[in-house]
Design a protein around this motif. Structure first.
Motif, PDB file in Angstrom:
ATOM      1  N   LEU A 139       0.839  -1.200   0.000  1.00 46.47           N
ATOM      2  CA  LEU A 139       0.000   0.000   0.000  1.00 46.47           C
ATOM      3  C   LEU A 139       0.880   1.257   0.000  1.00 46.47           C
ATOM      4  N   ASN A 145       1.158   4.270  -2.876  1.00 47.47           N
ATOM      5  CA  ASN A 145       1.059   5.703  -2.612  1.00 47.47           C
ATOM      6  C   ASN A 145       2.283   6.461  -3.119  1.00 47.47           C
ATOM      7  N   MET A 199      -4.724   0.159  -8.513  1.00 46.82           N
ATOM      8  CA  MET A 199      -4.567   1.264  -7.566  1.00 46.82           C
ATOM      9  C   MET A 199      -4.117   2.545  -8.278  1.00 46.82           C
ATOM     10  N   ARG A 236      -6.835   4.561 -10.115  1.00 45.81           N
ATOM     11  CA  ARG A 236      -7.641   5.419  -9.251  1.00 45.81           C
ATOM     12  C   ARG A 236      -6.927   6.744  -8.988  1.00 45.81           C
ATOM     13  N   ILE A 237      -5.627   6.659  -8.712  1.00 42.61           N
ATOM     14  CA  ILE A 237      -4.863   7.867  -8.396  1.00 42.61           C
ATOM     15  C   ILE A 237      -4.730   8.754  -9.636  1.00 42.61           C
ATOM     16  N   LEU A 270      -7.909  10.439 -10.536  1.00 47.45           N
ATOM     17  CA  LEU A 270      -8.227  11.491  -9.567  1.00 47.45           C
ATOM     18  C   LEU A 270      -7.626  12.827  -9.993  1.00 47.45           C
ATOM     19  N   PHE A 271      -6.394  12.772 -10.489  1.00 45.99           N
ATOM     20  CA  PHE A 271      -5.697  14.001 -10.886  1.00 45.99           C
ATOM     21  C   PHE A 271      -5.740  14.240 -12.393  1.00 45.99           C
ATOM     22  N   LEU A 297      -9.084  19.234  -5.210  1.00 48.87           N
ATOM     23  CA  LEU A 297      -9.829  18.045  -4.798  1.00 48.87           C
ATOM     24  C   LEU A 297     -10.918  18.337  -3.781  1.00 48.87           C
ATOM     25  N   MET A 346      -5.835  10.754  -2.089  1.00 47.51           N
ATOM     26  CA  MET A 346      -5.170   9.679  -2.808  1.00 47.51           C
ATOM     27  C   MET A 346      -5.151   8.388  -1.978  1.00 47.51           C
ATOM     28  N   VAL A 347      -4.751   8.529  -0.720  1.00 46.45           N
ATOM     29  CA  VAL A 347      -4.755   7.365   0.175  1.00 46.45           C
ATOM     30  C   VAL A 347      -6.193   6.853   0.297  1.00 46.45           C
ATOM     31  N   GLU A 357      -8.538   7.058  -1.894  1.00 46.37           N
ATOM     32  CA  GLU A 357      -8.908   6.358  -3.125  1.00 46.37           C
ATOM     33  C   GLU A 357      -8.452   4.904  -3.054  1.00 46.37           C
ATOM     34  N   ILE A 358      -7.226   4.706  -2.561  1.00 50.94           N
ATOM     35  CA  ILE A 358      -6.684   3.348  -2.491  1.00 50.94           C
ATOM     36  C   ILE A 358      -7.445   2.536  -1.446  1.00 50.94           C
TER      37      ILE A 358
END
Lengths: 370, 54
Positions: free
Chosen positions: A304, A308, A337, A340-341, A344-345, A367, B1-2, B4-5
């Motif tokens: 995880l 990140n 994963m 998704r990140i 998002l951006f 955001l 971001m965290v 989202e994960i």
């Protein structure tokens, strides 16, 4: 980009390309070349200074022991004084762009020579195919130019099968073979500033490329659809902490995935730092509290954390998955994963060298509200 | 971001809080922490705590 045709002699596109590579050095288009050369059952990256030494170069070989962006980072991060041409696949160019943004590589004096790629085999598979005579590195282009990559039921790596990049981005010179009649001609494209120099290496004007562009758009479309489908399926499958823990239960925390990752550049990873070196008391206390703990500990946290750290820049090269000794589909997991990140951006790694990294760009309002 | 994960793996979003609090905003800090503690008590202990395969 200007289009040129490299005539292939004796039905041997690789030899003709090696001749072109030699020409790049002889004509001093570049002072050195970074290119793959097949060895028995594998192919290594080499840095070639002597034109004659380019004779063994094979930029089309369908195996990649690592994402070469890492090596280009080694080559350039302290400054490059001579002009070096680096032969890279799309995933490698995209990872390099991210490394430049992360200040781990420099583009000064670098000539990116992109090459079409339809995928690479797992190194162990490749070795087997070569040793058993089913695959000859020099025949690969002729075999795969029509878009078919499987050999006797064995296909290229999973990440490659769902990769929707055939040509390499940001290249100053590009080598095209997909959709070409490779036993008679290859496509060489050159940016305006290099076109004059490249022309001197026995190239003729561009022919009809419609067959090539049709095939590439078809391949990109099918692969993009397959990628979307696989990410969605895997995302549904991996939808709880329990399932994530199950998937990662075979993780040895060997860090091969981190080592293989072109984006993970930290000299000292937090996971090998004293933060994760615990006293026996601590392990025993955890074991007492839970009744039993899995050793090594912190495997879920490791993955995880990595997601990140490099998720925004993950180019999906899948080298992490190829490097996993336990066969965990980490590449797929990271693509789920990272998507998704990146969504998002609205960030696509490797797309544009000028596009700032979302996490190193300060925006007063961002955001919100979500 | 965290978030989202974590969302991918079904962890409640409210377990992770991000707030910007200046050093001079002591009251707001206290208030936020109280709110956070209340919310976490309501959510109960993280089920991950009991798992042995972390």
């Amino acid at each position: 980009m200007k289009n040129y045709i490299l005539k292939v002699e004796n039905n041997n596109p690789v030899k003709s390309l090696a001749g072109f590579m030699k020409g790049l050095l002889e004509q001093q288009v570049v002072d050195a070349l970074f290119v793959q050369q097949p060895v028995d059952g594998a192919a290594v990256h080499t840095l070639v200074k002597e034109p004659e030494a380019a004779a063994g170069a094979n930029p089309l070989v369908p195996v990649s022991l690592q994402n070469a962006a890492r090596l280009v980072s080694d080559l350039t991060s302290r400054g490059l004084k001579e002009k070096v041409g680096v032969v890279l696949r799309s995933c490698e160019v995209r990872a390099l762009v991210e490394l430049v943004k992360l200040q781990q590589a420099k583009l000064d004096n670098l000539v990116i020579i992109g090459v079409d790629c339809l995928g690479t085999f797992e190194p162990s598979t490749y070795r087997q195919l070569v040793k058993s005579g089913q695959l000859k590195p020099e025949d690969w282009a002729a075999k795969a130019a029509g878009g078919e990559t499987a050999i006797g039921g064995t296909d290229v790596r999973r990440s490659c099968r769902i990769c929707d990049h055939v040509t390499a981005e940001h290249a100053q010179i590009h080598i095209g073979w997909v959709g070409m009649n490779v036993n008679s001609e290859l496509l060489i494209q050159a940016g305006d500033e290099l076109a004059g120099a490249v022309e001197k290496i026995g190239l003729s004007g561009g022919g009809d490329l419609s067959k090539r562009s049709d095939l590439i758009s078809r391949l990109v479309e099918t692969r993009a659809a397959e990628k979307e489908k696989m990410i969605a399926e895997y995302s549904d499958k991996l939808n709880s902490m329990d399932k994530l823990m199950d998937e990662l239960s075979a993780c040895l925390k060997c860090s091969n995935c981190r080592q293989a990752c072109p984006i993970c550049f930290c000299r000292e990873c937090v996971f090998i730092s004293p933060t994760f070196q615990h006293d026996a008391d601590k392990y025993l206390k955890w074991a007492e509290r839970k009744g039993c703990i899995e050793m090594p500990t912190d495997t879920v946290l490791f993955h995880l954390t990595r997601a990140n750290h490099m998720g925004e820049s993950c180019v999906g090269c899948g080298q992490c998955e190829s490097a996993c000794p336990s066969g965990i589909p980490v590449g797929m997991m990271f693509q789920v994963m990272s998507k998704r990140i990146q969504d998002l951006f609205d960030y696509v790694p490797g797309r544009d060298i000028e596009e700032p990294l979302p996490l190193s760009t300060y925006k007063e309002v961002e955001l919100e509200p979500r | 971001m965290v978030k989202e994960i974590l969302k991918q793996f079904g962890v409640e979003e409210d377990r992770l809080w991000f707030r910007f609090i200046s050093a001079s905003e002591g009251n707001y800090f206290g208030q936020t922490i109280t709110e956070m503690v209340e919310k976490l008590k309501q959510l109960g202990p993280n089920p991950m705590g009991k798992k042995w395969q972390t």
